[in-house]
Design an enzyme around this catalytic site. Structure first.
Site, PDB file in Angstrom:
ATOM      1  CB  CYS A 113      -4.142   0.316  -7.838  1.00  0.00           C
ATOM      2  SG  CYS A 113      -2.105   0.365  -7.793  1.00  0.00           S
ATOM      3  NE  ARG A 119      -1.201  -1.574   3.863  1.00  0.00           N
ATOM      4  CZ  ARG A 119      -1.161  -1.807   5.212  1.00  0.00           C
ATOM      5  NH1 ARG A 119      -2.391  -1.316   6.139  1.00  0.00           N
ATOM      6  NH2 ARG A 119      -0.622  -1.448   5.826  1.00  0.00           N
ATOM      7  CB  ALA A 128     -18.006   6.161   4.515  1.00  0.00           C
TER       8      ALA A 128
HETATM    9  N1  LIG Z   1       1.684   1.995  -6.879  1.00  0.00           N
HETATM   10  C1  LIG Z   1       1.090   0.877  -5.845  1.00  0.00           C
HETATM   11  O1  LIG Z   1       0.542   0.975  -5.065  1.00  0.00           O
HETATM   12  C2  LIG Z   1       1.213  -0.718  -6.617  1.00  0.00           C
HETATM   13  C3  LIG Z   1       0.721  -1.713  -6.366  1.00  0.00           C
HETATM   14  C4  LIG Z   1       0.540  -2.722  -6.647  1.00  0.00           C
HETATM   15  C5  LIG Z   1       0.919  -2.434  -7.588  1.00  0.00           C
HETATM   16  N2  LIG Z   1       1.167  -1.529  -8.458  1.00  0.00           N
HETATM   17  C6  LIG Z   1       1.666  -2.063 -10.085  1.00  0.00           C
HETATM   18  O2  LIG Z   1       2.549  -1.824 -10.300  1.00  0.00           O
HETATM   19  C7  LIG Z   1       3.220  -1.590 -11.511  1.00  0.00           C
HETATM   20  C8  LIG Z   1       4.195  -0.358 -11.200  1.00  0.00           C
HETATM   21  O3  LIG Z   1       3.140   0.388 -10.829  1.00  0.00           O
HETATM   22  P1  LIG Z   1       4.331   2.240  -9.724  1.00  0.00           P
HETATM   23  O4  LIG Z   1       3.025   2.754  -9.327  1.00  0.00           O
HETATM   24  O5  LIG Z   1       5.522   1.661  -9.398  1.00  0.00           O
HETATM   25  O6  LIG Z   1       4.071   2.778 -11.554  1.00  0.00           O
HETATM   26  P2  LIG Z   1       5.362   4.026 -11.424  1.00  0.00           P
HETATM   27  O7  LIG Z   1       4.418   4.425 -12.881  1.00  0.00           O
HETATM   28  O8  LIG Z   1       5.203   4.453 -10.366  1.00  0.00           O
HETATM   29  O9  LIG Z   1       6.715   3.635 -12.308  1.00  0.00           O
HETATM   30  C9  LIG Z   1       7.185   2.742 -13.151  1.00  0.00           C
HETATM   31  C10 LIG Z   1       8.176   3.160 -13.708  1.00  0.00           C
HETATM   32  O10 LIG Z   1       8.718   2.392 -14.654  1.00  0.00           O
HETATM   33  C11 LIG Z   1       9.297   3.022 -15.362  1.00  0.00           C
HETATM   34  N3  LIG Z   1       9.420   2.187 -17.066  1.00  0.00           N
HETATM   35  C12 LIG Z   1       8.642   2.238 -18.060  1.00  0.00           C
HETATM   36  N4  LIG Z   1       8.638   1.839 -18.946  1.00  0.00           N
HETATM   37  C13 LIG Z   1      10.393   1.473 -18.589  1.00  0.00           C
HETATM   38  C14 LIG Z   1      10.864   0.580 -19.131  1.00  0.00           C
HETATM   39  N5  LIG Z   1      10.807  -0.121 -20.584  1.00  0.00           N
HETATM   40  N6  LIG Z   1      12.295  -0.003 -19.921  1.00  0.00           N
HETATM   41  C15 LIG Z   1      12.642   0.580 -17.456  1.00  0.00           C
HETATM   42  N7  LIG Z   1      11.660   1.684 -17.459  1.00  0.00           N
HETATM   43  C16 LIG Z   1      10.879   1.761 -17.327  1.00  0.00           C
HETATM   44  C17 LIG Z   1       8.534   4.583 -15.756  1.00  0.00           C
HETATM   45  O11 LIG Z   1       9.582   5.061 -15.844  1.00  0.00           O
HETATM   46  C18 LIG Z   1       8.016   5.033 -14.231  1.00  0.00           C
HETATM   47  O12 LIG Z   1       9.291   4.929 -13.351  1.00  0.00           O
HETATM   48  C19 LIG Z   1       2.024  -1.645 -12.208  1.00  0.00           C
HETATM   49  O13 LIG Z   1       1.439  -2.334 -13.027  1.00  0.00           O
HETATM   50  C20 LIG Z   1       0.664  -0.848 -10.878  1.00  0.00           C
HETATM   51  O14 LIG Z   1      -1.178  -1.175 -10.657  1.00  0.00           O
HETATM   52  C21 LIG Z   1       0.973  -0.579  -8.157  1.00  0.00           C
END
Ligand SMILES: NC(=O)c1ccc[n+]([C@@H]2O[C@H](COP(=O)([O-])OP(=O)(O)OC[C@H]3O[C@@H](n4cnc5c(N)ncnc54)[C@H](O)[C@@H]3O)[C@@H](O)[C@H]2O)c1
Length: 431
Positions: free
Chosen positions: A259, A150, A251
């Site tokens: 997400c 989270r 609420a």
């Molecule tokens: N944020 C959350 O709380 C959370 C929790 C669980 C799961 N997720 C999942 O995890 C994944 C990532 O989420 P996030 O919030 O960390 O995303 P984010 O947007 O914060 O980070 C993604 C990063 O990946 C980099 N990137 C993109 N393409 C790339 C490539 N080809 N090579 C290298 N770097 C690259 C971007 O520059 C960016 O810094 C998503 O699928 C999301 O749904 C997120």
């Protein structure tokens, strides 16, 4: 172990830094050179309690490094793919970043490097990634290990996960996962090994179930307001039932963040492509979308359109600087359309919010400054810092002495004693 991390956003940065604290040697790759530069010099690019200290320690011990060069991943035992999977217009998940990362990995890394998808990808994706790799004439294997952290308590969640889920296709992959997660006390934290599609399904169903819980309690809050019941006591009374549980029963202004909205849409999309009806999920999505305009109408029933108001909180929840798909932002956008001037202040999300460049919005580091010439305060995010403001001082600034508390955050006695009238969600204490 030598572990590569692709994508250093909220998931990739926490995963990489924390795995490095467990002794693994981490190479992190991000295509954004500004992010890489900051991280390599020890500056944390996201607001997450405790993370910067761990980052600094690991950099000092050379347990982690950051670059944009995929060649750094050569010789990795395993690579976690943690890139974004944003929603497409039709609700499906955009897997472009994941495919791009996989393409780079199979070009550069040895076929013994295990690919682990940590990004949230729709069920059956790993099977499709495997087929994609096979068609490219390569033999790298794809597994799944979705992330459940989270934002706002990500470091704590890494140290104290409820469970770890691994989607695998053979026993050897299980061994690799056991080596990566060697530090997990399995008496406290079960590791679930399953097939990749079920692993992906666990992630989507979990997020969707939580969003249903939130939509449900928000609808009950509407009913409480109408019939004179108290939603906070209702949530408490329901949550004490172990079969229900107390979490995700608060609420509020609707769920949001990077997400839940996209993941619920993607699951609904996948079900519809498979001709499966998801009446509960679809209603929850619809209910949540209507919540934003409901909150706008609630505010407009107390404040005339065109007024200046103070928004406290733009992050989608307390503890993070993330404003992506934040309910606060979605509601502020609706208010701006009604000609409101919105003076905004968040504890950590000001910079990200300012980057959205919304018209008729100003951003303030000082909450009292955001109250000047304002008709009322709207609490959008449940930051403790807003709970502990000097409301006597605030009431000498805000013109109309009104607080609309969309999180039921504030102490009724404290703010009414300071001279404010308070409007809540799902309860009316001003009887
Ligand atoms: N944020 C959350 O709380 C959370 C929790 C669980 C799961 N997720 C999942 O995890 C994944 C990532 O989420 P996030 O919030 O960390 O995303 P984010 O947007 O914060 O980070 C993604 C990063 O990946 C980099 N990137 C993109 N393409 C790339 C490539 N080809 N090579 C290298 N770097 C690259 C971007 O520059 C960016 O810094 C998503 O699928 C999301 O749904 C997120």
């Amino acid at each position: 172990m030598k572990i590569g991390i692709i994508g250093t956003g909220y998931v990739g940065l926490v995963t990489g830094v924390m795995l490095s604290r467990k002794g693994h040697n981490i190479k992190s790759i991000d295509l954004n050179p500004k992010i890489v530069e900051k991280l390599q010099s020890g500056i944390c690019t996201i607001h997450e309690s405790g993370l910067e200290k761990h980052l600094g320690d690991s950099l000092k011990e050379s347990k982690i490094s950051f670059s944009s060069d995929y060649k750094d991943l050569v010789c990795s035992d395993a690579i976690f793919i943690c890139v974004g999977t944003p929603g497409n217009e039709d609700g499906s998940a955009n897997l472009g970043y994941v495919y791009s990362a996989i393409s780079s990995v199979i070009e550069i890394c040895d076929e013994s490097t295990l690919i682990i998808i940590k990004s949230t990808v729709p069920p059956t994706s790993a099977v499709k990634f495997q087929e994609f790799i096979r068609q490219k004439g390569k033999k790298h294997l794809v597994t799944s290990s979705p992330e459940f952290l989270r934002e706002g308590s990500a470091v704590f969640d890494f140290e104290n996960p409820d469970r770890i889920v691994c989607g695998i296709t053979d026993e050897y992959q299980k061994e690799i996962f056991n080596k990566i997660y060697y530090y997990i006390d399995i008496k406290k934290t079960p590791i679930i090994f399953t097939d990749t599609t079920t692993s992906e399904m666990i992630k989507y169903s979990s997020n969707s179930f939580l969003s249903v819980k939130l939509s449900f309690i928000n609808e009950m809050a509407n009913l409480c307001e109408k019939i004179g019941a108290n939603i906070d006591d209702l949530s408490k009374g329901m949550g004490m039932d172990k079969r229900i549980g107390s979490l995700f029963l608060n609420a509020g202004p609707g769920y949001g963040g990077s997400c839940f909205p996209k993941d619920t849409n993607a699951l609904e999309y996948l079900a519809s492509k498979n001709e499966i009806e998801t009446l509960v999920l679809s209603s929850s999505i619809k209910s949540n979308l209507s919540r934003y305009s409901m909150m706008r109408d609630k505010i407009m029933s107390f404040v005339l359109s065109g007024s200046t108001i103070t928004a406290l909180g733009m992050a989608f929840k307390a503890g993070t600087d993330d404003v992506r798909d934040s309910p606060a932002v979605n509601i502020i956008k609706l208010l701006v359309q009604e000609n409101f001037m919105v003076q905004c202040c968040d504890v950590a999300g000001n910079q990200n919010f300012a980057g959205l460049n919304l018209p008729n919005c100003t951003v303030h580091d000082n909450p009292y400054e955001a109250m000047h010439q304002s008709e009322c305060i709207v609490i959008f995010t449940e930051w403790d810092e807003f709970k502990n403001l000097d409301y006597k001082k605030a009431s000498s600034i805000v013109k109309n002495k009104l607080i609309i508390d969309l999180r039921n955050l504030l102490d009724y006695e404290k703010v009414t004693e300071a001279g404010f009238k308070i409007v809540n969600i799902g309860k009316n204490l001003n009887k």
